[in-house]
Design a protein around this motif. Structure first.
Motif, short mmCIF file in Angstrom:
data_model
loop_
_atom_site.label_atom_id
_atom_site.label_comp_id
_atom_site.label_asym_id
_atom_site.label_seq_id
_atom_site.Cartn_x
_atom_site.Cartn_y
_atom_site.Cartn_z
N GLU A 15 0.81 -1.27 0.06
CA GLU A 15 -0.06 -0.01 0.11
C GLU A 15 1.10 1.27 -0.02
N PRO A 16 0.40 2.41 -0.56
CA PRO A 16 1.27 3.50 -0.63
C PRO A 16 1.36 4.10 0.74
N ARG A 18 1.37 7.02 3.36
CA ARG A 18 0.33 7.92 3.45
C ARG A 18 1.02 9.27 4.21
N ALA A 51 11.16 1.26 0.03
CA ALA A 51 9.82 0.83 -0.60
C ALA A 51 9.39 -0.47 -0.67
N GLU A 215 6.72 10.20 -3.04
CA GLU A 215 6.05 9.76 -4.18
C GLU A 215 6.87 8.88 -4.90
N ASN A 218 6.40 5.41 -3.16
CA ASN A 218 5.02 4.91 -3.69
C ASN A 218 4.94 4.65 -5.18
N LYS A 219 5.69 5.11 -5.89
CA LYS A 219 5.52 4.46 -7.42
C LYS A 219 6.43 3.11 -7.42
N ARG A 221 6.30 1.14 -4.98
CA ARG A 221 5.42 0.19 -4.52
C ARG A 221 4.11 -0.34 -5.32
N ARG A 222 3.78 0.87 -6.16
CA ARG A 222 2.83 0.37 -7.09
C ARG A 222 3.35 -0.44 -8.18
N TYR A 275 1.88 14.02 -11.99
CA TYR A 275 1.97 13.99 -10.53
C TYR A 275 2.77 15.51 -10.17
#
Ligand SMILES: Cc1ncc(C[n+]2csc(CCOP(=O)(O)OP(=O)(O)O)c2C)c(N)n1
Ligand code: SF4
Ligand SMILES: [Mg+2]
Length: 343
Positions: A15-16, A18, A51, A215, A218-219, A221-222, A275
């Protein structure tokens, strides 16, 4: 023999984070490396593996992030790490993902989602290893992330120009002289756009800059969660190659985005999402002039007004003329536009 479980091709669902306060405290790239002071690529390694977490295998092609990171008997890597040949990050990613899958299917190792990340420099990835990366991005049944850390030169062998070196930059292959001021006059390759436009089986392509650390993580992780082969392009200020005070790394990363030279975006299942400050530019915020970025770096110290104007015009073109601004340089013919709007 290892424990046998039913094989599943599932990925870890990461999950990102937050906000920065939610970022995990554990480090998997720590002390023990010898990169230059202010090296943004080292920060990218640290954030990338932070990450992805502990159940990760990292593969790295030759370059600063191999040589400076793994001097004999020292290493900053806490997770399993392997060096691979300069043009082989794609092959290493695919081979490792396939090997893990085969071992798990045969019950020779416990079945669990393990992140496979292969990183490469711009020389190793965008030039020499492009074919292998492209092949890997067609193999949808293997989960892997290829992260290209782009310091815009073959840095480890003393700053030779690569296909990702910006127009006009001073490198050891392109020193400005009295007879010819600009030796390197090619416009930089558009790697993320190329990967996104050309690989329909690749579900996730993104650009990142470590100046925007959460950011960026999170990318990563995605990319690891979505499955299949994925690709991330990171722009990394390099004090040695770009010739600036190491304290400016973070600021130069920001300026690359604010001038519109390096857009931050992702393409997930064909959808483009901008972004941060890039999104603001798309929504109308003015871009900073490219000279604010270029003139902070010694590699552009020989630029005269004419060179700055050319660079600015090329960046303006990315934003004003490309069909998907700053992502892919296609332009429709007027006749095609008219035919489409008539439908
Ligand atoms: C096949 C091959 N050719 C040349 C080299 C020498 N070499 C080692 S690192 C390097 C530079 C790689 O540049 P890049 O991939 O951009 O990584 P960076 O050093 O910039 O981090 C080169 C040319 C090599 N190791 N293997
Ligand atoms: S030359 Fe550049 S990429 Fe290589 S270690 Fe130094 S700052 Fe980092
Ligand atoms: Mg490089």
């Amino acid at each position: 023999m290892a424990e046998t479980t039913t094989f599943s091709n599932a990925t870890q669902i990461l999950e990102p984070f937050r906000g920065v306060k939610r970022v995990t405290i554990e480090e998997y790239f720590t002390s023990g490396h010898r990169t230059c002071q202010g090296c943004e690529s080292a920060l990218v390694m640290k954030l990338m593996v932070k990450a992805s977490g502990p159940r990760t295998i990292v593969l790295g092609s030759t370059g600063c992030m191999y040589v400076a990171n793994t001097t004999y008997y020292t290493t900053p890597w806490v997770v399993p790490w392997m060096h691979t040949q300069l043009g082989s990050s794609g092959s290493a990613a695919l081979g490792t993902a396939a090997g893990l899958k085969a071992l798990m299917k045969k019950g020779k190792m416990k079945s669990e989602p393990i992140n496979v990340i292969a990183f490469c420099g711009d020389g190793g990835g965008a030039d020499m290893g492009l074919g292998a990366i492209s092949a890997t991005l067609t193999h949808k049944e293997y989960n892997s992330l290829i992260l290209l850390y782009d310091n815009e030169s073959y840095a480890n062998t003393d700053i030779q120009a690569s296909g990702m070196t910006p127009y006009g930059a001073n490198t050891t292959f392109s020193p400005p002289g009295k007879v010819k001021r600009l030796i390197h006059t090619r416009w930089k390759k558009n790697m993320a756009g190329l990967m996104a436009a050309g690989h329909p089986e690749c579900r996730y392509v993104a650009t990142v800059c470590a100046s925007y650390a959460v950011e960026m993580m999170n990318k990563v992780r995605r990319a690891l969660s979505i499955g299949g082969p994925t690709f991330i392009h990171s722009l990394d200020p390099c004090p040695k190659g770009w010739d600036y005070d190491p304290m400016l790394s973070h600021e130069l990363g920001e300026l690359a985005i604010e001038t519109g030279i390096f857009p931050l975006y992702e393409v997930e299942d064909g959808q483009v999402k901008y972004y941060g400050k890039t999104k603001a530019i798309v929504e109308g915020r003015p871009r900073k002039p490219v000279r604010e970025y270029l003139l902070r770096q010694g590699r552009f110290a020989h630029f005269i007004e004419e060179d700055l104007a050319y660079f600015q015009a090329k960046v303006d073109e990315m934003w004003d003329k490309w069909e998907i601004p700053a992502v892919v340089p296609f332009r429709r013919l007027d006749a095609t536009k008219a035919a489409l709007s008539a439908k």
